[in-house]
Structures are given as structure tokens and as C-alpha cells.
Enzyme design. Sequence first.
Site, PDB file in Angstrom:
ATOM      1  N   PRO A  70       0.936  -1.486  -0.203  1.00  0.00           N
ATOM      2  CA  PRO A  70      -0.290  -0.002   0.400  1.00  0.00           C
ATOM      3  C   PRO A  70       0.996   0.865   0.034  1.00  0.00           C
ATOM      4  O   PRO A  70       1.866   1.397   0.854  1.00  0.00           O
ATOM      5  CB  PRO A  70      -0.805   0.227   1.212  1.00  0.00           C
ATOM      6  CG  PRO A  70      -0.705  -1.320   1.931  1.00  0.00           C
ATOM      7  CD  PRO A  70       0.847  -1.946   0.703  1.00  0.00           C
ATOM      8  N   GLU A  71       0.313   2.386  -1.119  1.00  0.00           N
ATOM      9  CA  GLU A  71       1.081   3.430  -1.199  1.00  0.00           C
ATOM     10  C   GLU A  71       0.463   4.429  -0.792  1.00  0.00           C
ATOM     11  O   GLU A  71      -0.845   4.563  -0.080  1.00  0.00           O
ATOM     12  CB  GLU A  71       1.471   3.463  -2.627  1.00  0.00           C
ATOM     13  CG  GLU A  71       2.693   2.774  -3.003  1.00  0.00           C
ATOM     14  CD  GLU A  71       3.794   2.584  -2.508  1.00  0.00           C
ATOM     15  OE1 GLU A  71       4.706   3.636  -1.717  1.00  0.00           O
ATOM     16  OE2 GLU A  71       5.072   1.715  -2.965  1.00  0.00           O
ATOM     17  N   HIS A 124      -5.821 -14.084   9.223  1.00  0.00           N
ATOM     18  CA  HIS A 124      -5.204 -12.941   8.790  1.00  0.00           C
ATOM     19  C   HIS A 124      -6.067 -11.450   9.518  1.00  0.00           C
ATOM     20  O   HIS A 124      -5.259 -10.976   9.676  1.00  0.00           O
ATOM     21  CB  HIS A 124      -4.578 -12.512   8.136  1.00  0.00           C
ATOM     22  CG  HIS A 124      -3.843 -13.442   7.230  1.00  0.00           C
ATOM     23  ND1 HIS A 124      -2.689 -14.396   7.519  1.00  0.00           N
ATOM     24  CD2 HIS A 124      -4.211 -14.523   6.147  1.00  0.00           C
ATOM     25  CE1 HIS A 124      -2.209 -15.581   7.070  1.00  0.00           C
ATOM     26  NE2 HIS A 124      -2.688 -15.341   6.091  1.00  0.00           N
ATOM     27  N   ARG A 155       0.620 -10.566   6.127  1.00  0.00           N
ATOM     28  CA  ARG A 155       2.844 -11.284   6.269  1.00  0.00           C
ATOM     29  C   ARG A 155       2.923 -10.146   7.924  1.00  0.00           C
ATOM     30  O   ARG A 155       4.040  -9.873   8.341  1.00  0.00           O
ATOM     31  CB  ARG A 155       3.589  -9.563   5.107  1.00  0.00           C
ATOM     32  CG  ARG A 155       2.806 -11.184   3.420  1.00  0.00           C
ATOM     33  CD  ARG A 155       3.823 -11.114   2.617  1.00  0.00           C
ATOM     34  NE  ARG A 155       5.682 -10.073   2.722  1.00  0.00           N
ATOM     35  CZ  ARG A 155       5.991 -10.235   2.257  1.00  0.00           C
ATOM     36  NH1 ARG A 155       5.671  -9.510   0.605  1.00  0.00           N
ATOM     37  NH2 ARG A 155       7.597 -10.168   2.156  1.00  0.00           N
TER      38      ARG A 155
END
Length: 271
Positions: free
Chosen positions: A2-3, A91, A110
Site C-alpha cells: 500500500p502506497e 489474518h 505478512r
Amino acid sequence: MPELPEVETTKNAIAPIIKNQIIQNVIIHQKQLRWPIDRIITQTLPNDTFTNIKRRGKYLLLETKQGTLIIHLGMTGCLKYLPWETPLIKHDHFEIKLKSKITVRYNDPRKFGFILWTTEPTELHPLLSKLGPEPLTQSFNTKYLFTKCLASSRPIKNLIMDNTVVVGVGNIYATESLFTAKILPHRKSNTLQENEVSLLVKEIKKILKKSINAGGTTLKDFYSPDGKPGYFKQKLQIYGKKGENCYLCNANINKIVLAQRTTTYCPNCQI
Ligand SMILES: [Zn+2]
């Protein structure tokens, strides 16, 4: 990853849902993210109210009457809002249940993201205190960047990706904006002319705005239980196109590595 545009879109998606809402409780399903989540918030946050939702660089700031949750999405994190009773999925590490019967969930396969709690002003927080200006504000302008360029012999791409110079210019955006500004990514910053810097500033703002606008079409993903807010599909001109031909001049697109990041450029269009 994600930017800035994805983080801005996340902010826009969740802000209207949580602002002025009272917290029912906070549940930590998996404490161990990049840094452990402080368990104190399970005691302090119930009955507190979200007062404001902000973004600084790639950090989401969820302000309450008592303090601020600083959330970073890491490599694969995302936030969603769902009805309380929606079953957890794999998750889902953290959730904030609101009295409005909506829960905000943090999912991160992650686990490189993090959720920190601070009662200090966030601008003094060690993660945020040294950040450069926001790229879409007036403080990021030609004069500002030109001064930074004159003082540095670093490659221009490394300079604009440095968070202390300007926040939120990730690898894709740096690579693309240098192409459209016709500047080689490995040019020494102090060799840039003022008019080149001016064009570069414009191109950085343009591509970020375009991506944020593209994000507006993905808002529905923030309340679908299994769909994941993904990367914005955007038309890239040079990023990831090593070996292909430049669409402007047909030259072969080259690749170099700068600051451990793959960088593509057109040896003909960029000088
Ligand atoms: Zn070209």
C-alpha cells in the site's frame, strides 16, 4: 505494497464510519505484528470516541479523546468495516467494535504492519517527527525541492524517495514521474535545473492525484468481508517495463538498481 494513495483511500473509506463514534471494545486476535500491539488499549479505549481520522505519509492516525492509534499497513495490511457478527477470516489480527454495531478489522497476511498507541502529540512521535512535507500540499513546491537538490549529489530518484525530503513518493511514483519529467533517475540532484525541478514537482503531484482518484472507485472493497482492497489499476508508462520499447520514442527501456530498488528509464527520452 500500500502506497500513499491506498492509505489516503483507506482514510477516506473509514473516516465517515468511525468519526464521532463510540468504541464498544477492542480485540487483539494476534498481538505480534511488526511491533506488538500494546494491550493497554483493550482497557483504555472502550467508551472512548474517535474524534478525527488523519493521514501523515503512509501512517493512518485514528484520534480519540485520550490519544491516537498510529496504523501502518506494512506490505499487505488493510482495514475494513463490517457488521459485528461477520465471521473472522484468516489474518484478521485486530478489531475495534463500535457501539454503532460496526467493527473495523485489520487484516495483514505478512504482519509487517503495526498498530501503536500514543497519548503524546503525534507530530512529536519518533516515527513522524522527521517526515518531510506532504507531496500534495503547498509546502512541497519548486523552491523547496530545488533547495534540497542543490544541497545533494545523491541520485534524484533517491532524493525524492527520501521521507525526510517528501513523504509518500514510492518506487512506482518516483519512476513514473521522472519519466514524464524527462529526467534520468540516476542524475545527481545538484545538476538539475530549476525548470526541471518545477516539472518534476508537477508530475509527482499529478500521478499521486490520479491514483487517489482511481482509489475512489474501490471504496466498496472496504466493506466486503472477503474482497480485499487491492492496488489501484493504473496505466504505467515505464515502471516494470524493462526490455519493452518506450511508447514515446521506441527505444529499449533500461533497468538499473538505485538504493536497492529496481528502476526503469528510457535512455533516449530522459536526460
Ligand atoms: Zn523514450
